[in-house]
Design a protein around this motif. Sequence first.
Motif, PDB file in Angstrom:
ATOM      1  N   PRO A  17     -40.096 -24.630  -0.692  1.00 41.09           N
ATOM      2  CA  PRO A  17     -39.737 -25.217   0.610  1.00 41.09           C
ATOM      3  C   PRO A  17     -38.983 -24.234   1.482  1.00 41.09           C
ATOM      4  O   PRO A  17     -38.228 -23.384   0.994  1.00 41.09           O
ATOM      5  CB  PRO A  17     -38.856 -26.411   0.226  1.00 41.09           C
ATOM      6  CG  PRO A  17     -39.225 -26.732  -1.188  1.00 41.09           C
ATOM      7  CD  PRO A  17     -39.581 -25.427  -1.827  1.00 41.09           C
ATOM      8  N   ALA A  18     -39.165 -24.364   2.784  1.00 39.42           N
ATOM      9  CA  ALA A  18     -38.475 -23.496   3.728  1.00 39.42           C
ATOM     10  C   ALA A  18     -37.065 -23.978   4.016  1.00 39.42           C
ATOM     11  O   ALA A  18     -36.171 -23.178   4.314  1.00 39.42           O
ATOM     12  CB  ALA A  18     -39.262 -23.396   5.031  1.00 39.42           C
ATOM     13  N   ASP A  19     -36.853 -25.304   3.948  1.00 42.12           N
ATOM     14  CA  ASP A  19     -35.567 -25.870   4.362  1.00 42.12           C
ATOM     15  C   ASP A  19     -34.997 -26.813   3.316  1.00 42.12           C
ATOM     16  O   ASP A  19     -34.375 -27.820   3.635  1.00 42.12           O
ATOM     17  CB  ASP A  19     -35.714 -26.604   5.692  1.00 42.12           C
ATOM     18  CG  ASP A  19     -36.782 -27.692   5.636  1.00 42.12           C
ATOM     19  OD1 ASP A  19     -37.455 -27.823   4.597  1.00 42.12           O
ATOM     20  OD2 ASP A  19     -36.932 -28.411   6.641  1.00 42.12           O
ATOM     21  N   ALA A  82     -28.241 -26.752  -7.176  1.00 44.22           N
ATOM     22  CA  ALA A  82     -29.412 -26.420  -6.370  1.00 44.22           C
ATOM     23  C   ALA A  82     -29.278 -24.989  -5.871  1.00 44.22           C
ATOM     24  O   ALA A  82     -28.183 -24.547  -5.517  1.00 44.22           O
ATOM     25  CB  ALA A  82     -29.537 -27.377  -5.190  1.00 44.22           C
ATOM     26  N   TRP A  83     -30.404 -24.270  -5.829  1.00 43.99           N
ATOM     27  CA  TRP A  83     -30.423 -22.887  -5.346  1.00 43.99           C
ATOM     28  C   TRP A  83     -31.328 -22.811  -4.127  1.00 43.99           C
ATOM     29  O   TRP A  83     -32.440 -23.333  -4.124  1.00 43.99           O
ATOM     30  CB  TRP A  83     -30.912 -21.948  -6.442  1.00 43.99           C
ATOM     31  CG  TRP A  83     -29.993 -21.926  -7.631  1.00 43.99           C
ATOM     32  CD1 TRP A  83     -29.860 -22.908  -8.575  1.00 43.99           C
ATOM     33  CD2 TRP A  83     -29.084 -20.898  -8.010  1.00 43.99           C
ATOM     34  NE1 TRP A  83     -28.925 -22.556  -9.514  1.00 43.99           N
ATOM     35  CE2 TRP A  83     -28.432 -21.325  -9.199  1.00 43.99           C
ATOM     36  CE3 TRP A  83     -28.763 -19.650  -7.470  1.00 43.99           C
ATOM     37  CZ2 TRP A  83     -27.473 -20.543  -9.832  1.00 43.99           C
ATOM     38  CZ3 TRP A  83     -27.817 -18.878  -8.115  1.00 43.99           C
ATOM     39  CH2 TRP A  83     -27.182 -19.317  -9.280  1.00 43.99           C
ATOM     40  N   TRP A  84     -30.847 -22.153  -3.085  1.00 43.99           N
ATOM     41  CA  TRP A  84     -31.504 -22.141  -1.790  1.00 43.99           C
ATOM     42  C   TRP A  84     -31.958 -20.738  -1.406  1.00 43.99           C
ATOM     43  O   TRP A  84     -31.339 -19.740  -1.789  1.00 43.99           O
ATOM     44  CB  TRP A  84     -30.544 -22.659  -0.711  1.00 43.99           C
ATOM     45  CG  TRP A  84     -30.223 -24.122  -0.830  1.00 43.99           C
ATOM     46  CD1 TRP A  84     -29.485 -24.730  -1.814  1.00 43.99           C
ATOM     47  CD2 TRP A  84     -30.627 -25.158   0.063  1.00 43.99           C
ATOM     48  NE1 TRP A  84     -29.405 -26.077  -1.582  1.00 43.99           N
ATOM     49  CE2 TRP A  84     -30.094 -26.370  -0.431  1.00 43.99           C
ATOM     50  CE3 TRP A  84     -31.367 -25.168   1.253  1.00 43.99           C
ATOM     51  CZ2 TRP A  84     -30.292 -27.581   0.220  1.00 43.99           C
ATOM     52  CZ3 TRP A  84     -31.568 -26.382   1.890  1.00 43.99           C
ATOM     53  CH2 TRP A  84     -31.034 -27.569   1.376  1.00 43.99           C
ATOM     54  N   SER A  85     -33.018 -20.690  -0.615  1.00 40.86           N
ATOM     55  CA  SER A  85     -33.502 -19.448  -0.016  1.00 40.86           C
ATOM     56  C   SER A  85     -34.261 -19.827   1.251  1.00 40.86           C
ATOM     57  O   SER A  85     -35.487 -19.921   1.251  1.00 40.86           O
ATOM     58  CB  SER A  85     -34.419 -18.678  -0.982  1.00 40.86           C
ATOM     59  OG  SER A  85     -34.820 -17.443  -0.410  1.00 40.86           O
ATOM     60  N   PRO A  86     -33.543 -20.097   2.334  1.00 40.81           N
ATOM     61  CA  PRO A  86     -34.186 -20.610   3.551  1.00 40.81           C
ATOM     62  C   PRO A  86     -35.236 -19.646   4.124  1.00 40.81           C
ATOM     63  O   PRO A  86     -35.161 -18.426   3.942  1.00 40.81           O
ATOM     64  CB  PRO A  86     -33.013 -20.765   4.526  1.00 40.81           C
ATOM     65  CG  PRO A  86     -31.804 -20.854   3.662  1.00 40.81           C
ATOM     66  CD  PRO A  86     -32.086 -19.988   2.478  1.00 40.81           C
ATOM     67  N   TRP A 214     -27.136 -19.649   6.063  1.00 42.65           N
ATOM     68  CA  TRP A 214     -27.513 -20.874   6.774  1.00 42.65           C
ATOM     69  C   TRP A 214     -27.641 -20.589   8.265  1.00 42.65           C
ATOM     70  O   TRP A 214     -26.700 -20.114   8.892  1.00 42.65           O
ATOM     71  CB  TRP A 214     -26.470 -21.968   6.567  1.00 42.65           C
ATOM     72  CG  TRP A 214     -26.126 -22.278   5.151  1.00 42.65           C
ATOM     73  CD1 TRP A 214     -25.119 -21.735   4.410  1.00 42.65           C
ATOM     74  CD2 TRP A 214     -26.786 -23.208   4.285  1.00 42.65           C
ATOM     75  NE1 TRP A 214     -25.106 -22.271   3.153  1.00 42.65           N
ATOM     76  CE2 TRP A 214     -26.116 -23.177   3.037  1.00 42.65           C
ATOM     77  CE3 TRP A 214     -27.869 -24.072   4.451  1.00 42.65           C
ATOM     78  CZ2 TRP A 214     -26.499 -23.970   1.967  1.00 42.65           C
ATOM     79  CZ3 TRP A 214     -28.252 -24.860   3.378  1.00 42.65           C
ATOM     80  CH2 TRP A 214     -27.575 -24.812   2.151  1.00 42.65           C
ATOM     81  N   ASP A 215     -28.790 -20.869   8.834  1.00 45.10           N
ATOM     82  CA  ASP A 215     -28.965 -20.681  10.274  1.00 45.10           C
ATOM     83  C   ASP A 215     -28.251 -21.798  11.030  1.00 45.10           C
ATOM     84  O   ASP A 215     -28.345 -22.971  10.667  1.00 45.10           O
ATOM     85  CB  ASP A 215     -30.453 -20.693  10.624  1.00 45.10           C
ATOM     86  CG  ASP A 215     -30.715 -20.144  12.018  1.00 45.10           C
ATOM     87  OD1 ASP A 215     -29.811 -19.518  12.593  1.00 45.10           O
ATOM     88  OD2 ASP A 215     -31.838 -20.344  12.523  1.00 45.10           O
ATOM     89  N   SER A 216     -27.515 -21.425  12.072  1.00 40.53           N
ATOM     90  CA  SER A 216     -26.772 -22.398  12.865  1.00 40.53           C
ATOM     91  C   SER A 216     -26.368 -21.734  14.172  1.00 40.53           C
ATOM     92  O   SER A 216     -26.405 -20.502  14.296  1.00 40.53           O
ATOM     93  CB  SER A 216     -25.514 -22.862  12.120  1.00 40.53           C
ATOM     94  OG  SER A 216     -24.574 -21.805  12.022  1.00 40.53           O
ATOM     95  N   PRO A 217     -25.963 -22.520  15.168  1.00 34.45           N
ATOM     96  CA  PRO A 217     -25.448 -21.908  16.395  1.00 34.45           C
ATOM     97  C   PRO A 217     -24.280 -20.961  16.137  1.00 34.45           C
ATOM     98  O   PRO A 217     -24.146 -19.944  16.815  1.00 34.45           O
ATOM     99  CB  PRO A 217     -25.032 -23.121  17.237  1.00 34.45           C
ATOM    100  CG  PRO A 217     -25.907 -24.237  16.755  1.00 34.45           C
ATOM    101  CD  PRO A 217     -26.073 -23.995  15.280  1.00 34.45           C
ATOM    102  N   GLN A 218     -23.443 -21.296  15.162  1.00 32.25           N
ATOM    103  CA  GLN A 218     -22.294 -20.436  14.861  1.00 32.25           C
ATOM    104  C   GLN A 218     -22.747 -19.082  14.337  1.00 32.25           C
ATOM    105  O   GLN A 218     -22.234 -18.040  14.771  1.00 32.25           O
ATOM    106  CB  GLN A 218     -21.387 -21.107  13.836  1.00 32.25           C
ATOM    107  CG  GLN A 218     -20.138 -20.286  13.509  1.00 32.25           C
ATOM    108  CD  GLN A 218     -19.276 -20.939  12.449  1.00 32.25           C
ATOM    109  OE1 GLN A 218     -19.754 -21.713  11.621  1.00 32.25           O
ATOM    110  NE2 GLN A 218     -17.989 -20.620  12.452  1.00 32.25           N
ATOM    111  N   THR A 219     -23.727 -19.069  13.420  1.00 31.34           N
ATOM    112  CA  THR A 219     -24.184 -17.785  12.887  1.00 31.34           C
ATOM    113  C   THR A 219     -24.927 -16.980  13.957  1.00 31.34           C
ATOM    114  O   THR A 219     -24.861 -15.747  13.965  1.00 31.34           O
ATOM    115  CB  THR A 219     -25.075 -17.970  11.656  1.00 31.34           C
ATOM    116  OG1 THR A 219     -26.198 -18.803  11.993  1.00 31.34           O
ATOM    117  CG2 THR A 219     -24.307 -18.614  10.520  1.00 31.34           C
TER     118      THR A 219
END
Length: 261
Positions: A17-19, A82-86, A214-219
Amino acid sequence: MIRRHRNWASLDLSRAPADGPVAFCGDLGPENLLAGYRAGVYPFPAAEPPLRDLNEALFEELVADGQVAIVGDDNRDPYSVAWWSPDPRPVIPVDAGRLGHSLAKHLRNRLSWSTSLNRAFGRVVEECRAGREPRWLTAELVDSLNRLNEHGWALSAEVWEDGELIGGVFGVRTGPVLSLDSMFHRRSDAAKVAIADLAARFRQVGGRLLDAQWDSPQTRLLGATPVPRARYLALLQASPDLPPPADLTLPARRLAAAGTG
């Protein structure tokens, strides 16, 4: 068919999954943690049993379908972490991790501000834990991060004002990438200064990217640009490890003199 892997080396994220989580693995030991970062994934532990149960309820079909992997062959409960890789992955090129014009101007007058590397790693991590829910920085994860710090893989950058810790950031480095896990501030913009400091130090040893995770307006405001996960993984797999940056304590105002973005 459930995709089970003994370790991260054979992980294939082409159908992941992408997200959402790309894998579940209950092993948060330092060796496995570093191997996960090398594979382009990072952990998000379930701090409480209901969160663990939610992981299983939401994603067991994707696990059964083979889109989400189960990693580890021991008796640890995989759904506890859980392990993530967006996809895409937000990254900050180290030569773009500079200060904006207004912050640079402000910093030139902060003669009492200084920065350091790994001077207070444990304190930075604890500041990042404080008051945050869900508390993904569990005691087990913190212990492994501290052990990685002892061996130079986990790093922290600190910002000080007259001896008081006022901001910081920490993360794990693999090859030319330093993956930023969390940051905190007690003074306005102190976390941004910590990131700029870490980017400058990492650039000096050949580092290329800070991974904002994590993609966000802050990043985005920090200079992050999303890149395809495949490109991010290729960079990790094709690049050798680098020496750790120097741990000198330096005046923060040097970052303003180095240029702005």
